[in-house]
Design a protein around this motif. Sequence first.
Motif, PDB file in Angstrom:
ATOM      1  N   ALA A  11       0.755  -1.120   0.050  1.00  0.00           N
ATOM      2  CA  ALA A  11      -0.055   0.018   0.000  1.00  0.00           C
ATOM      3  C   ALA A  11       0.850   1.189   0.045  1.00  0.00           C
ATOM      4  CB  ALA A  11      -0.962   0.126   1.237  1.00  0.00           C
ATOM      5  N   LEU A  15       1.732   4.193  -2.966  1.00  0.00           N
ATOM      6  CA  LEU A  15       1.488   5.708  -2.909  1.00  0.00           C
ATOM      7  C   LEU A  15       2.756   6.532  -3.316  1.00  0.00           C
ATOM      8  CD1 LEU A  15      -0.048   6.000   0.769  1.00  0.00           C
ATOM      9  CD2 LEU A  15      -1.427   6.455  -1.480  1.00  0.00           C
ATOM     10  N   TYR A  23      -0.148  13.454   2.855  1.00  0.00           N
ATOM     11  CA  TYR A  23      -0.690  12.289   2.737  1.00  0.00           C
ATOM     12  C   TYR A  23      -2.044  12.247   3.693  1.00  0.00           C
ATOM     13  CZ  TYR A  23       2.939  11.241  -0.417  1.00  0.00           C
ATOM     14  OH  TYR A  23       4.001  11.075  -1.368  1.00  0.00           O
ATOM     15  N   ASP A  25      -4.729   9.660   5.530  1.00  0.00           N
ATOM     16  CA  ASP A  25      -5.018   8.361   6.045  1.00  0.00           C
ATOM     17  C   ASP A  25      -6.326   8.297   6.360  1.00  0.00           C
ATOM     18  OD1 ASP A  25      -5.277   5.727   6.804  1.00  0.00           O
ATOM     19  OD2 ASP A  25      -3.322   5.414   7.720  1.00  0.00           O
ATOM     20  N   HIS A  33       0.064   1.771   8.512  1.00  0.00           N
ATOM     21  CA  HIS A  33       0.210   2.540   7.310  1.00  0.00           C
ATOM     22  C   HIS A  33       0.874   4.045   7.392  1.00  0.00           C
ATOM     23  CE1 HIS A  33      -2.586  -0.556   6.293  1.00  0.00           C
ATOM     24  NE2 HIS A  33      -1.646  -0.792   5.282  1.00  0.00           N
ATOM     25  N   LEU A  86      -5.025   7.181   1.391  1.00  0.00           N
ATOM     26  CA  LEU A  86      -5.181   5.742   1.677  1.00  0.00           C
ATOM     27  C   LEU A  86      -6.455   5.575   2.608  1.00  0.00           C
ATOM     28  CD1 LEU A  86      -3.711   2.969   1.801  1.00  0.00           C
ATOM     29  CD2 LEU A  86      -2.886   3.963   4.134  1.00  0.00           C
ATOM     30  N   ASP A  88      -8.067   2.118   4.314  1.00  0.00           N
ATOM     31  CA  ASP A  88      -7.832   0.657   4.641  1.00  0.00           C
ATOM     32  C   ASP A  88      -9.461   0.306   5.044  1.00  0.00           C
ATOM     33  OD1 ASP A  88      -7.631  -1.516   5.912  1.00  0.00           O
ATOM     34  OD2 ASP A  88      -5.930  -1.331   6.943  1.00  0.00           O
ATOM     35  N   ALA A 225      -4.818   5.035  -3.103  1.00  0.00           N
ATOM     36  CA  ALA A 225      -4.711   3.602  -2.495  1.00  0.00           C
ATOM     37  C   ALA A 225      -5.939   2.964  -1.627  1.00  0.00           C
ATOM     38  CB  ALA A 225      -3.212   3.234  -2.078  1.00  0.00           C
ATOM     39  N   LEU A 291      -5.695  -4.768  -2.688  1.00  0.00           N
ATOM     40  CA  LEU A 291      -5.456  -3.225  -2.888  1.00  0.00           C
ATOM     41  C   LEU A 291      -5.323  -2.984  -4.360  1.00  0.00           C
ATOM     42  CD1 LEU A 291      -3.864  -0.750  -1.796  1.00  0.00           C
ATOM     43  CD2 LEU A 291      -1.680  -2.025  -2.465  1.00  0.00           C
ATOM     44  N   VAL A 293      -4.884   0.856  -6.707  1.00  0.00           N
ATOM     45  CA  VAL A 293      -4.407   2.041  -6.509  1.00  0.00           C
ATOM     46  C   VAL A 293      -4.359   2.809  -8.074  1.00  0.00           C
ATOM     47  CG1 VAL A 293      -2.112   3.445  -6.153  1.00  0.00           C
ATOM     48  CG2 VAL A 293      -2.478   1.270  -5.267  1.00  0.00           C
TER      49      VAL A 293
END
Length: 297
Positions: A11, A15, A23, A25, A33, A86, A88, A225, A291, A293
């Motif tokens: 992951a 990125l 970034y 999350d 991550h 990102l 998850d 991602a 995953l 992206v």
Amino acid sequence: MEHVPVLLKEAVDGLAVKKGGRYVDGTFGRGGHAREIVRRGGEVLGIDRDDAAVAAAGDLKVVKGNHGEIERIVHEHGWDEVDGVLLDLGVSSPQLDEAGRGFSFLRDGPLDMRMDRSGGVTAADLVNFESAERLEEIFRAWGEEPRARQIAKAILRARDERGMRFERTLQLADFIGGLLGRRSGHHPATRVFQALRMEVNDEMGGLKRALEGGMKVLKPGGRFAIITFESLTDRVVKKFFADHVGRMRSLQQGGEEWVGEEPRAVAVTRKAVVAGEDEVNLNARSRSAKLRVIEKA
């Protein structure tokens, strides 16, 4: 159980973290991550609706909120655009393992399932007060449960004829198990618990808003991602990404044109990345992870 971030290297590699890059999350969890992004030189803004996750953030910047609010949160943080987003989408190990959260049909606890426990309906509220038709709709839509009608009607009979109230996770799991029996390796309550969790937390609505908001805050060349764990959410992510990657269409007069959703994107992963055998052996919960992206053009 300690939370082990799934597809950690894959992951964060996806990125393409740059030193000094920004970034988001959007599902911080326990920060595995995010900490790897920071280790590689990125600056991270974390988002999580779970108070326990925010409290465990340590020296990382994490705000309480829903990833569906990503655009507003990023701008309120003073960032105009970011280098990567990102998500998850899995339930974290601490959430599953803490019986009091009510996510697991393997541990007895209150039938809650709220990621944000500051308000909102619980899974018990749904099971005890929704109509059979509404429960069937929830089980079918979010759990893809083929026996949704049978389960919903049985719950209503238990409520109306026997005065039952479903308050505990094992109570509901055992009820469904007794109704359906075990026909495969999966617990018969798996799909119902997934459906209730997704309904309680408006997971699909939040995901759709996060997809739109994430694309808006990404700068050109920024990457998006997403790790999914259910086929339902993976299909939504796959279609959204494919729509923005688009395709070339031949023209009758010759040549071709691009057809797709703006803003345009480029596929980084041509197909879903899955956990390798070593990771699955170490962390069984990674078995269903996928995953995907893309990069904003």
